[in-house]
Design a protein around this motif. Structure first.
Motif: not given
Ligand code: PLP
Length: 393
Positions: A163-171, A200-212, A230-235
């Protein structure tokens, strides 16, 4: 004595930058250095992107832009996400950022405070933990295990939510491991998260093109049940070889968007205007150079993994994404950071010790294969000679 706030005693760093500075200093003394350290493409930004920035400056785009970025660029990001993942994204939820890092910085600031918990991958990008600690929140590491191919385990992640969890970061694809979390595991994670609507979830998908290996990246935006948190991180940094331009984007849901916009106004006003025009050209122009670069990374991936597996005491699973290998060095008897330091001092090969990415990084090194095949082979040869002759202290 200056009285500063305690938070600054808790802020961490990214050791890859310190190692880069040391390697550069050694190179300046004439040492022959091969860098498999810093995580940035060794390619130039494609020329038409550079030209777009020059044109923007010539056309007089010298002033502030809106804090959330120019509309054509936000529209181009939304169109790109729709094209690649079939997801509907409003340009009004796209925030143009000065790189990928500011998205994690802002997201963690929005949720972190003493008494709450934030889950983050270990081993993982070091800034996650650093920023969590800065806010005073409790960092809760989600173990990322070699036996799972360095993918997230949905079960193990969900078990850590309280119940104390506010944010999960995935990458995924992940730094430092190159691990890619398969769709089946993401599906399971999302189903579990439906029971925790306040996380809340923050998904760091900065390498999303690089899947082999013909696999497809799973974008978390394609799960409607979590879109409102959901927060999406990319660039552009990795995909378009634009690390120095400082250009990224975030998708922020609901009121978080306005928080982020206000933070931007307080912090940087807006992203460099000409860089935004470069980013627009990158998204709307030909993608051939991106795919050429990624095909080259894929080739080097084979070279680096095969080479590492021939080294005494070293084994390396094949990373499925990004441009990192994360070999297991437990059989060498060396502690990871000691090995990385000694390799740099004695062979000129730059690697990063796994513990720089978390407690579970002990026993591993991170190698970035964003370097030429020739240099990768030379580095592997030096590492082989070193490990054959030098035993751990
Ligand atoms: N997220 C991950 C997982 C990264 O590896 C990096 C850079 O190494 C970033 C974010 C930051 O990207 P940027 O250079 O655009 O701030």
């Amino acid at each position: 004595m200056l009285k500063t706030v305690a938070n600054f005693d808790r802020i961490g760093e990214e050791n890859a930058f310190a190692v880069l500075a040391r390697a550069n200093a050694l190179a300046a003394q004439g040492r022959d250095i091969i860098s498999l350290g810093i995580g940035q493409p060794d390619f130039r930004t494609p020329e038409f992107i550079v030209e777009a920035a020059i044109k923007a400056l010539r056309d007089g785009h010298h002033g502030y832009t809106a804090a959330n970025g120019i509309l054509p660029l936000r529209e181009a990001v939304a169109a790109d996400l729709h094209k690649r993942y079939g997801v509907e994204v409003s340009p009004d939820s796209v925030m143009i950022m000065p790189g990928g890092k500011p998205t994690m910085f802002m997201s963690i600031l929005m949720f972190g405070e003493p008494g709450v918990e934030i889950l983050y991958p270990d081993p993982g990008f070091p800034i996650y933990r650093s920023m969590i600690e800065y806010t005073g929140a409790t960092p809760v590491p989600v173990p990322i295990r070699e036996e799972n191919g360095f993918a997230f385990s949905a079960d193990e992640t969900l078990k850590l939510i309280t119940p104390k969890t506010r944010l999960l970061i995935v990458n995924s694809p992940a730094n430092p491991t190159g691990g890619v979390t398969p769709k089946s595991e993401v599906d399971k994670l999302v189903v579990g998260l439906e029971k925790w609507p306040d996380v809340a979830i923050m998904s760091d998908e900065i390498y999303d093109h690089m899947v082999y290996d013909g696999e497809k990246h799973v974008c978390l935006l394609s799960y409607p049940s979590i879109r409102d948190r959901l927060i999406l991180l990319n660039g552009w940094s990795k995909t378009y070889a634009m690390t120095g331009w400082r250009l990224g984007y975030a998708i922020f849901p609901g009121k978080l968007y306005d928080y982020a916009r206000k933070l931007a106004v307080n912090l940087h006003s807006c992203v460099n205007a000409s860089a935004q025009f470069a980013g627009l050209a990158a998204l709307t122009g030909p993608q051939d150079e991106v795919w050429k670069m990624i095909a080259e990374f894929d080739k080097r991936r084979g070279v680096v993994v095969a080479g590492l597996n021939k080294l005494p005491g070293v084994s390396c699973i094949t990373p499925k994404g990004a441009f990192y290998a994360f070999p297991n060095i437990k059989g060498t008897g060396w502690k990871a950071k000691e090995l990385a330091n000694t390799l740099l001092n004695e062979t000129g090969v730059v690697t990063i010790g796994g513990p720089d990415f978390g407690i579970l990084g002990e026993g591993y090194l991170r190698l970035s294969y964003a370097n030429s095949t020739e240099n990768i082979l030379k580095a592997l040869e030096r590492m082989g000679d070193f490990l054959a002759t030098r035993k751990a202290a």
